[in-house]
Design a protein around this motif. Structure first.
Motif, PDB file in Angstrom:
ATOM      1  N   GLN A  64       0.842  -1.204   0.000  1.00  0.00           N
ATOM      2  CA  GLN A  64       0.000   0.000   0.000  1.00  0.00           C
ATOM      3  C   GLN A  64       0.873   1.249   0.000  1.00  0.00           C
ATOM      4  O   GLN A  64       0.585   2.207  -0.717  1.00  0.00           O
ATOM      5  CB  GLN A  64      -0.937  -0.009   1.208  1.00  0.00           C
ATOM      6  N   GLN A  65       1.951   1.252   0.784  1.00  0.00           N
ATOM      7  CA  GLN A  65       2.879   2.396   0.804  1.00  0.00           C
ATOM      8  C   GLN A  65       3.529   2.563  -0.562  1.00  0.00           C
ATOM      9  O   GLN A  65       3.685   3.678  -1.045  1.00  0.00           O
ATOM     10  CB  GLN A  65       3.939   2.207   1.900  1.00  0.00           C
ATOM     11  N   ARG A  66       3.894   1.472  -1.185  1.00  0.00           N
ATOM     12  CA  ARG A  66       4.470   1.502  -2.532  1.00  0.00           C
ATOM     13  C   ARG A  66       3.490   2.148  -3.504  1.00  0.00           C
ATOM     14  O   ARG A  66       3.875   2.988  -4.314  1.00  0.00           O
ATOM     15  CB  ARG A  66       4.792   0.054  -2.936  1.00  0.00           C
ATOM     16  N   TYR A  67       2.222   1.761  -3.409  1.00  0.00           N
ATOM     17  CA  TYR A  67       1.193   2.325  -4.277  1.00  0.00           C
ATOM     18  C   TYR A  67       1.011   3.829  -4.021  1.00  0.00           C
ATOM     19  O   TYR A  67       0.928   4.622  -4.958  1.00  0.00           O
ATOM     20  CB  TYR A  67      -0.124   1.577  -4.061  1.00  0.00           C
ATOM     21  N   LYS A  68       0.991   4.217  -2.750  1.00  0.00           N
ATOM     22  CA  LYS A  68       0.870   5.645  -2.402  1.00  0.00           C
ATOM     23  C   LYS A  68       2.031   6.447  -2.986  1.00  0.00           C
ATOM     24  O   LYS A  68       1.837   7.519  -3.555  1.00  0.00           O
ATOM     25  CB  LYS A  68       0.841   5.835  -0.881  1.00  0.00           C
ATOM     26  N   LEU A  69       3.245   5.922  -2.833  1.00  0.00           N
ATOM     27  CA  LEU A  69       4.413   6.635  -3.361  1.00  0.00           C
ATOM     28  C   LEU A  69       4.401   6.674  -4.885  1.00  0.00           C
ATOM     29  O   LEU A  69       4.809   7.671  -5.487  1.00  0.00           O
ATOM     30  CB  LEU A  69       5.707   5.996  -2.842  1.00  0.00           C
ATOM     31  N   PHE A  70       3.918   5.594  -5.508  1.00  0.00           N
ATOM     32  CA  PHE A  70       3.813   5.580  -6.968  1.00  0.00           C
ATOM     33  C   PHE A  70       2.827   6.647  -7.446  1.00  0.00           C
ATOM     34  O   PHE A  70       3.135   7.419  -8.354  1.00  0.00           O
ATOM     35  CB  PHE A  70       3.378   4.211  -7.480  1.00  0.00           C
ATOM     36  N   THR A  71       1.650   6.713  -6.834  1.00  0.00           N
ATOM     37  CA  THR A  71       0.659   7.700  -7.270  1.00  0.00           C
ATOM     38  C   THR A  71       1.153   9.119  -6.998  1.00  0.00           C
ATOM     39  O   THR A  71       0.875  10.027  -7.778  1.00  0.00           O
ATOM     40  CB  THR A  71      -0.714   7.478  -6.603  1.00  0.00           C
ATOM     41  N   LYS A  72       1.905   9.289  -5.926  1.00  0.00           N
ATOM     42  CA  LYS A  72       2.471  10.608  -5.619  1.00  0.00           C
ATOM     43  C   LYS A  72       3.471  11.028  -6.696  1.00  0.00           C
ATOM     44  O   LYS A  72       3.440  12.151  -7.183  1.00  0.00           O
ATOM     45  CB  LYS A  72       3.140  10.574  -4.246  1.00  0.00           C
ATOM     46  N   CYS A  73       4.358  10.107  -7.091  1.00  0.00           N
ATOM     47  CA  CYS A  73       5.360  10.470  -8.096  1.00  0.00           C
ATOM     48  C   CYS A  73       4.743  10.504  -9.494  1.00  0.00           C
ATOM     49  O   CYS A  73       5.240  11.208 -10.368  1.00  0.00           O
ATOM     50  CB  CYS A  73       6.594   9.580  -8.018  1.00  0.00           C
ATOM     51  N   ALA A  74       3.639   9.787  -9.715  1.00  0.00           N
ATOM     52  CA  ALA A  74       2.987   9.801 -11.028  1.00  0.00           C
ATOM     53  C   ALA A  74       2.311  11.142 -11.304  1.00  0.00           C
ATOM     54  O   ALA A  74       2.119  11.510 -12.462  1.00  0.00           O
ATOM     55  CB  ALA A  74       1.972   8.672 -11.136  1.00  0.00           C
ATOM     56  N   THR A  75       1.967  11.874 -10.246  1.00  0.00           N
ATOM     57  CA  THR A  75       1.357  13.185 -10.443  1.00  0.00           C
ATOM     58  C   THR A  75       2.384  14.200 -10.922  1.00  0.00           C
ATOM     59  O   THR A  75       2.028  15.212 -11.503  1.00  0.00           O
ATOM     60  CB  THR A  75       0.689  13.698  -9.153  1.00  0.00           C
ATOM     61  N   LYS A  76       3.641  13.910 -10.652  1.00  0.00           N
ATOM     62  CA  LYS A  76       4.718  14.740 -11.187  1.00  0.00           C
ATOM     63  C   LYS A  76       5.022  14.180 -12.572  1.00  0.00           C
ATOM     64  O   LYS A  76       4.708  13.043 -12.875  1.00  0.00           O
ATOM     65  CB  LYS A  76       5.949  14.660 -10.288  1.00  0.00           C
ATOM     66  N   ASN A  77       5.615  14.931 -13.408  1.00  0.00           N
ATOM     67  CA  ASN A  77       5.924  14.451 -14.752  1.00  0.00           C
ATOM     68  C   ASN A  77       7.221  13.662 -14.810  1.00  0.00           C
ATOM     69  O   ASN A  77       7.738  13.411 -15.879  1.00  0.00           O
ATOM     70  CB  ASN A  77       5.968  15.624 -15.735  1.00  0.00           C
ATOM     71  N   LYS A  78       7.719  13.291 -13.653  1.00  0.00           N
ATOM     72  CA  LYS A  78       8.999  12.591 -13.595  1.00  0.00           C
ATOM     73  C   LYS A  78       8.834  11.353 -12.710  1.00  0.00           C
ATOM     74  O   LYS A  78       8.872  11.438 -11.495  1.00  0.00           O
ATOM     75  CB  LYS A  78      10.054  13.529 -13.007  1.00  0.00           C
ATOM     76  N   ILE A  79       8.624  10.196 -13.324  1.00  0.00           N
ATOM     77  CA  ILE A  79       8.438   8.964 -12.582  1.00  0.00           C
ATOM     78  C   ILE A  79       9.753   8.196 -12.544  1.00  0.00           C
ATOM     79  O   ILE A  79      10.338   7.907 -13.576  1.00  0.00           O
ATOM     80  CB  ILE A  79       7.343   8.090 -13.216  1.00  0.00           C
ATOM     81  N   ASN A  80      10.202   7.879 -11.338  1.00  0.00           N
ATOM     82  CA  ASN A  80      11.408   7.087 -11.164  1.00  0.00           C
ATOM     83  C   ASN A  80      11.026   5.838 -10.369  1.00  0.00           C
ATOM     84  O   ASN A  80      10.964   5.857  -9.141  1.00  0.00           O
ATOM     85  CB  ASN A  80      12.483   7.892 -10.441  1.00  0.00           C
TER      86      ASN A  80
END
Length: 138
Positions: A64-80
């Motif tokens: 769930q934390q992984r998913y939260k961090l993914f959605t947080k970084c996906a809102t930025k135009n730079k996904i790592n």
């Protein structure tokens, strides 16, 4: 100098984060105990990774934390993707291998195949993730 670290988390910083946790001594005692169960090892390994990846105190799922961090970084135009925590199953296997190493240091011989390793073609290899990753809400 070789730096041992999780993605962008230097070893010294990881130790500082874990050292601040009020239950770190009970986690350490689980890894030091030669009779700890697989579930105790996995649960406490996941707990350490939740601390390292800034989860709230009531978050119990690394997926769930992984998913939260993914959605947080996906809102930025730079996904790592490398900056995301590993899956719970990967941490489970890693925690088993850490436990095995600690037990070897303490003089307790355990079967590697019970603790995150497998023999293939007479070579000892780490078990990575025997289960596929699913959506954290499943």
């Amino acid at each position: 100098m070789i730096q041992r670290q999780l993605y962008s988390k230097k070893e010294k910083k990881c130790v500082q984060i874990l050292d601040k946790q009020k239950d770190i001594n009970s986690i350490i005692s689980i890894f030091n105990n030669p009779n700890s169960s697989h579930e105790e090892i996995a649960t406490n390994g996941v707990k350490c990774f939740l601390y390292l990846y800034g989860a709230s105190e009531n978050e119990m799922s690394l997926n769930q934390q992984r998913y939260k961090l993914f959605t947080k970084c996906a809102t930025k135009n730079k996904i790592n993707l490398a900056s995301l925590p590993p899956t719970e199953e990967a941490v489970r296997q890693h925690s088993y291998r850490v436990y095995l190493q600690v037990q070897l240091w303490l003089g307790h011989i355990k079967n590697p195949e019970d603790w995150g390793w497998t023999f293939q073609n007479n070579i000892l290899l780490p078990v990575t993730t025997p289960k596929p990753q699913t959506h954290p809400t499943q």
